[in-house]
Design a protein around this motif. Sequence first.
Motif, PDB file in Angstrom:
ATOM      1  N   HIS A   1       0.885  -1.302   0.009  1.00 40.95           N
ATOM      2  CA  HIS A   1       0.008  -0.083  -0.082  1.00 40.95           C
ATOM      3  C   HIS A   1       0.713   1.155   0.130  1.00 40.95           C
ATOM      4  CE1 HIS A   1      -3.437  -2.629   0.612  1.00 40.95           C
ATOM      5  NE2 HIS A   1      -2.663  -2.987   1.586  1.00 40.95           N
ATOM      6  N   MET A   2       2.018   1.067  -0.641  1.00 41.44           N
ATOM      7  CA  MET A   2       2.918   2.484  -0.557  1.00 41.44           C
ATOM      8  C   MET A   2       2.451   3.451  -1.578  1.00 41.44           C
ATOM      9  SD  MET A   2       6.980   1.933  -1.616  1.00 41.44           S
ATOM     10  CE  MET A   2       7.285   0.798  -0.574  1.00 41.44           C
ATOM     11  N   PRO A   3       2.489   4.818  -1.182  1.00 38.63           N
ATOM     12  CA  PRO A   3       1.956   5.763  -2.262  1.00 38.63           C
ATOM     13  C   PRO A   3       2.833   5.772  -3.486  1.00 38.63           C
ATOM     14  CG  PRO A   3       2.122   6.645   0.259  1.00 38.63           C
ATOM     15  CD  PRO A   3       2.833   5.169   0.052  1.00 38.63           C
ATOM     16  N   LEU A   4       2.201   6.189  -4.507  1.00 40.17           N
ATOM     17  CA  LEU A   4       2.952   6.243  -5.957  1.00 40.17           C
ATOM     18  C   LEU A   4       4.094   6.773  -5.881  1.00 40.17           C
ATOM     19  CD1 LEU A   4      -0.282   6.396  -8.279  1.00 40.17           C
ATOM     20  CD2 LEU A   4       1.265   4.290  -7.782  1.00 40.17           C
ATOM     21  N   LYS A   5       4.335   8.140  -5.321  1.00 33.80           N
ATOM     22  CA  LYS A   5       5.259   8.943  -5.246  1.00 33.80           C
ATOM     23  C   LYS A   5       6.566   8.198  -4.590  1.00 33.80           C
ATOM     24  CE  LYS A   5       3.376  13.232  -5.623  1.00 33.80           C
ATOM     25  NZ  LYS A   5       3.130  14.656  -5.206  1.00 33.80           N
ATOM     26  N   VAL A   6       6.094   7.531  -3.429  1.00 38.46           N
ATOM     27  CA  VAL A   6       7.064   6.743  -2.583  1.00 38.46           C
ATOM     28  C   VAL A   6       7.599   5.438  -3.339  1.00 38.46           C
ATOM     29  CG1 VAL A   6       7.308   5.355  -0.424  1.00 38.46           C
ATOM     30  CG2 VAL A   6       6.215   7.530  -0.654  1.00 38.46           C
ATOM     31  N   ARG A   7       6.589   4.858  -4.051  1.00 34.24           N
ATOM     32  CA  ARG A   7       7.047   3.835  -4.913  1.00 34.24           C
ATOM     33  C   ARG A   7       7.858   4.085  -5.960  1.00 34.24           C
ATOM     34  NH1 ARG A   7       6.968  -1.965  -4.390  1.00 34.24           N
ATOM     35  NH2 ARG A   7       8.081  -2.437  -6.095  1.00 34.24           N
TER      36      ARG A   7
ATOM     37  N   TRP B   1      11.395   4.478  -4.408  1.00 33.59           N
ATOM     38  CA  TRP B   1      11.776   3.200  -4.194  1.00 33.59           C
ATOM     39  C   TRP B   1      12.437   2.454  -5.275  1.00 33.59           C
ATOM     40  CZ3 TRP B   1      11.381   0.266   0.618  1.00 33.59           C
ATOM     41  CH2 TRP B   1      11.456  -0.785   0.437  1.00 33.59           C
TER      42      TRP B   1
END
Length: 77
Positions: free
Chosen positions: A48-54, A57
């Motif tokens: 459930h990682m936010p798109l910006k964080v993904r 990553w």
Amino acid sequence: AVRAGKGVARLLSYQVADDLAAGTLVRLLTDYEPLPMPVQLVAQQAQHMPLKVRAFWDYAFERLSALPQIQPGGRGK
């Protein structure tokens, strides 16, 4: 300044990896270099990682995985 031959600096190996490989910079005082520290990416939940964080990553994982191993004192390149 270091790249221009005007000084000495203490930098992280990934910051100068290309310069060291090309021979435009050299290591000094290799007997006093700290041991390399691993870099780790840690997340609480990858699902459930936010798109910006993904996006960060994925970018960081790709870039970090591509870094050459640079050992203290130039050993084990």
